[in-house]
Write an enzyme that holds these catalytic residues in place. Structure first.
Site: not given
Ligand code: SAH
Length: 396
Positions: A250, A340
């Site tokens: 992340d 989403c």
């Molecule tokens: N899978 C998670 C929810 C994901 S929400 C769960 O089960 O709770 C989306 C996530 O993507 C967030 O934590 C955000 O910090 C991350 N994110 C957004 N853009 C990103 C990028 N370009 N690279 C890596 N992480 C990213």
């Protein structure tokens, strides 16, 4: 009723949809004369058919595209803490039956009869998001109703969603009760940590609960890559359910910090590793010359499509994601991809996934097509609000 409510009148023929059960009237369907335009945003009002017949009570915002949101088809109703409390009690009873532990989405807007309201419950803490001027104006009444039904220790008003701007509302986070500090939650029998004030959205994504359990079931003795892991909902559960090794990726240090804490709380901190990185870059690196393979790869990105104008390019993000993730899946392994973005409908999403597989020259089969967990119900007249789509594939 103490004060007479204003009336908003639907234009000729525009009462049909509301009569058919739709909970919204759009601004172009309403007779916007000077008087109507002058109604303060967020007011309670009667919604009237062109004949003058009252169809119900709405919250009204003359400046919003979704101008009227139906609260009840009973024009005689009084919208007070008792009224809101009944809806909260019904929603809580449903969740208690469905989920069994007090960690869930308590209110999912229109589907629970409370347009513009999101409430996530973390035991005796609640995180509230008010996304319409009408509900924002009802904040004290809603707080009174939540208090009466649940006597929570903590209530955070996480009013920072960009949609508030469409309603002319400020984006701000306030703690209405208690301290709003990070809190432990239980999901699928595992412990996690949610930052109620500083975390993303409400601090936790309950919508993936069932998908996390399903993927954890596939992850026994497996190596797992959890991309866009946030606070470890997929990865840490997989480790707890017997995965051999889990990598969480992340770009948010705070999210990974919560994931680390969760790994410790579940006794799997030796099994889970963390990589703070941009997802596409990390995937490209992993897929380089010495491509590492994983038995299970989970990709749950943020919404790639945030507005209609970036539908095309945004949707292609899912293709790229699959193109980069599929090569990392071992033969016979599993790939989970979610979207989403409510603007990307299921066929478009499935098409992008298909193209990404083709780009990666991988074949396989769709095992499961799923959506959000049951505590995210959908109003029958608003099928487009079913925003979450997920595909689980086995790859050859
Ligand atoms: N899978 C998670 C929810 C994901 S929400 C769960 O089960 O709770 C989306 C996530 O993507 C967030 O934590 C955000 O910090 C991350 N994110 C957004 N853009 C990103 C990028 N370009 N690279 C890596 N992480 C990213």
């Amino acid at each position: 009723m103490a004060k007479k409510l204003p009336s908003v009148l639907l234009r000729s023929g525009e009462d049909r949809r509301v009569r058919a059960g739709h909970p919204w009237a759009f601004s172009n369907e309403i007779l916007m004369d000077a008087e109507t335009k002058a109604i303060p945003p967020g007011s309670l009002a009667y919604l009237r058919a062109p004949s003058g017949e009252a169809l119900g009570l709405v919250t009204f915002n003359p400046h919003s595209l979704i101008a009227a949101r139906l609260l009840t088809t009973n024009p005689e109703a009084t919208v007070d803490a008792l009224f809101l409390g009944r809806r909260i009690a019904n929603a809580a009873a449903l969740r208690d039956r469905l989920i069994g532990v007090p960690y869930y989405r308590l209110i999912h807007a229109e589907a629970d009869g409370l347009p513009g309201v999101i409430v996530d419950r973390f035991g005796d803490a609640l995180v509230v998001q008010l996304n319409s001027a009408g509900m924002d104006a009802l904040t004290p009444v809603l707080l009174e109703a939540l208090e009466a039904e649940l006597s929570p220790k903590t209530i955070v008003l996480k009013n920072d969603s960009p949609v508030r701007e469409l309603e002319g509302l400020k984006r701000e986070v306030t703690v209405a009760k208690g301290n709003g500090e990070p809190i432990e939650l239980i999901e699928n029998g595992a412990k996690f940590v949610a930052d109620l004030s500083e975390g993303q959205k409400t601090g936790w994504f309950y919508d993936q609960r069932d998908n996390r359990r399903f993927m954890a079931g596939l992850a026994r003795d497996a190596t797992v890559l959890d991309v866009y892991s946030y606070s470890g909902g997929f990865g840490v559960l997989a480790a707890k359910e017997g995965a051999k090794a889990v990598t969480c990726i992340d770009r948010s240090a705070a999210a990974l910090d919560a994931a680390k804490q969760a790994a410790k709380l579940n006794g799997v901190d030796k099994v889970v590793s963390f990589d703070k990185a941009e997802a596409f870059e990390a995937l490209e690196k992993l897929g380089g010359t010495h491509a590492r393979k994983f038995d299970v790869v989970i990709c749950d990105p943020p919404a790639f499509v945030k507005s209609r104008k970036d539908l095309k390019t945004g949707a292609q993000g899912y293709r790229k994601l699959v193109r980069l993730a599929a090569p990392l899946v071992a033969r016979g392994g599993f790939l989970f991809v979610a979207s989403c973005s409510h603007l990307v409908d299921p066929p478009v999403f499935a098409d992008q996934v298909k193209r990404g597989l083709r780009d990666a020259e991988r074949t396989g089969r769709i095992l499961r097509s799923s959506g959000a967990a049951l505590d995210h119900p959908v109003h029958p007249n608003l099928p487009e609000t079913a925003y979450l789509k997920a595909l689980t594939l086995q790859l050859d």
